[in-house]
Design an enzyme around this catalytic site. Structure first.
Site, PDB file in Angstrom:
ATOM      1  CG  ASN A   9      -1.633   1.216   1.471  1.00  0.00           C
ATOM      2  OD1 ASN A   9      -1.735   2.000   0.523  1.00  0.00           O
ATOM      3  ND2 ASN A   9      -2.589   1.471   2.405  1.00  0.00           N
ATOM      4  CD1 TRP A  10       3.854   1.016  -2.702  1.00  0.00           C
ATOM      5  CD2 TRP A  10       3.901   2.170  -4.573  1.00  0.00           C
ATOM      6  NE1 TRP A  10       4.754   0.718  -3.250  1.00  0.00           N
ATOM      7  CE2 TRP A  10       4.841   1.109  -4.604  1.00  0.00           C
ATOM      8  CE3 TRP A  10       3.486   2.923  -5.718  1.00  0.00           C
ATOM      9  CZ2 TRP A  10       5.462   0.640  -5.921  1.00  0.00           C
ATOM     10  CZ3 TRP A  10       4.134   2.634  -7.003  1.00  0.00           C
ATOM     11  CH2 TRP A  10       5.083   1.275  -7.115  1.00  0.00           C
ATOM     12  CE  LYS A  11      -0.324   3.323   4.761  1.00  0.00           C
ATOM     13  NZ  LYS A  11      -0.189   3.249   6.093  1.00  0.00           N
ATOM     14  CG  HIS A  94      -6.184   1.996   5.201  1.00  0.00           C
ATOM     15  ND1 HIS A  94      -5.659   2.898   6.061  1.00  0.00           N
ATOM     16  CD2 HIS A  94      -5.080   0.921   5.058  1.00  0.00           C
ATOM     17  CE1 HIS A  94      -4.467   2.689   6.205  1.00  0.00           C
ATOM     18  NE2 HIS A  94      -3.958   1.428   5.781  1.00  0.00           N
ATOM     19  CD  GLU A  96      -3.094   5.679   6.650  1.00  0.00           C
ATOM     20  OE1 GLU A  96      -2.977   5.508   5.279  1.00  0.00           O
ATOM     21  OE2 GLU A  96      -2.226   5.006   7.326  1.00  0.00           O
ATOM     22  CD  GLU A 166      -3.655  -2.353   7.580  1.00  0.00           C
ATOM     23  OE1 GLU A 166      -2.617  -2.513   6.999  1.00  0.00           O
ATOM     24  OE2 GLU A 166      -4.196  -1.008   7.374  1.00  0.00           O
ATOM     25  N   GLY A 172       2.060   2.656  10.991  1.00  0.00           N
ATOM     26  CA  GLY A 172       3.287   3.653  10.839  1.00  0.00           C
ATOM     27  C   GLY A 172       3.937   3.987  12.100  1.00  0.00           C
ATOM     28  CB  SER A 212       5.118  -1.510  12.402  1.00  0.00           C
ATOM     29  OG  SER A 212       4.351  -0.072  12.627  1.00  0.00           O
TER      30      SER A 212
HETATM   31  P1  13P Z   1       2.774   0.800   7.683  1.00  0.00           P
HETATM   32  O1  13P Z   1       3.325  -0.701   7.201  1.00  0.00           O
HETATM   33  O2  13P Z   1       3.728   1.937   7.280  1.00  0.00           O
HETATM   34  O3  13P Z   1       2.615   0.554   9.314  1.00  0.00           O
HETATM   35  O4  13P Z   1       1.384   0.628   7.209  1.00  0.00           O
HETATM   36  C1  13P Z   1       0.496  -0.322   7.518  1.00  0.00           C
HETATM   37  C2  13P Z   1      -0.748   0.149   6.591  1.00  0.00           C
HETATM   38  O5  13P Z   1      -1.505   0.984   6.994  1.00  0.00           O
HETATM   39  C3  13P Z   1      -0.797  -0.843   5.282  1.00  0.00           C
HETATM   40  O6  13P Z   1      -2.224  -0.520   4.917  1.00  0.00           O
END
Ligand code: 13P
Length: 255
Positions: A9-11, A94, A96, A166, A172, A212
């Protein structure tokens, strides 16, 4: 047998030049076998990524979508357009999106149905926030999100889906859940799917852990029986690091 699945997931990261650079490096580092690797770039990079994914036997995923197929929804992207661009997976719900964009369980449920109708495989994210974990509410929260996302689906649809556990506090933060904790929640997720559908559906549905994950800890998450892969944010951005992570995952699950 569930095929392991590692999704990047490159966000909201990478320009087109950076994406090109990632694919040219990643392709030289890795022959992917026995594990599905899904790259989920931002929308404008889907076309570019589609070419590379086809050539490298990677899967293409999107990070979100709207539930309608077309219409007056300024700024949104439809499941049909995603299909048209060669997308196979779509991340839905997600944390976020839930936290920053008001995504509700009801929205997620509509999107799941629309994704399945468009022949996209949803990767449905569920997970608790830190105060909820501290209050012992992890399974209540995850159970509610999951039950809502799976509402009114056929067993055959659920078996195709991926559930990503998650925990929000692990995203993060550099502080992942322990493999034992993640495994315990994954087991409960399977139990809920079993109760809602059947044991067979529960056994067939793939469950990822996210939060993470890195090349050093991925093997620990995949060593148990319940977790079939990972949804990776930060550690998916660097081609060399992500190739190491995929190799570590393959080492555990590929004969
Ligand atoms: P991180 O791997 O940066 O903690 O993010 C996880 C995430 O939100 C994947 O969708």
């Amino acid at each position: 047998m569930r095929t392991p699945i590692i999704a990047a997931n490159w966000k909201m990261n990478k320009t087109s030049a950076e994406a090109e650079d990632f694919f040219s490096r990643f392709g030289n580092l890795l022959e992917v076998a026995g594990v599905e690797v899904v790259i989920c770039p931002p929308f404008p990079l889907l076309g570019l990524a589609a070419e590379h994914c086809r050539r490298m036997s990677l899967r293409l995923g999107a990070q979100n979508m709207h539930w309608e197929t077309e219409g007056a929804y300024t700024g949104e992207v439809s499941p049909l357009l995603l299909r048209d661009l060669g997308v196979q997976y779509v991340i839905l719900g997600h944390s976020e999106r839930r936290q920053h964009f008001g995504e509700t369980d009801q929205n997620v449920s509509r999107k799941v149905k629309a994704a399945l109708a468009a022949d996209l495989t949803p990767i449905v994210c569920v997970g608790e926030m830190l105060p909820q974990r501290q209050a012992g509410q992890t399974m209540a929260v995850v159970g509610e999100q999951l039950t809502s996302a799976l509402h009114n689906l056929d067993p055959s649809q659920v078996r195709r889906m991926v559930i990503a556990y998650e925990p929000v506090w692990a995203i993060g933060s550099g502080l992942p859940a322990t493999p034992d904790d993640a495994e315990a929640v994954a087991l409960q997720i399977r139990k809920i799917i079993g109760d809602l559908f059947s044991l067979k559906v529960a056994r067939d549905t793939r469950i990822q852990y996210g939060g993470s994950v890195n090349p050093e800890n991925i093997a620990g998450f995949m060593a148990g029986t319940e977790i079939d892969g990972a949804l990776v944010g930060g550690a998916s951005l660097d081609a060399a690091g992500f190739a190491r992570l995929v190799k570590a995952a393959m080492g555990v699950r590929v004969p």
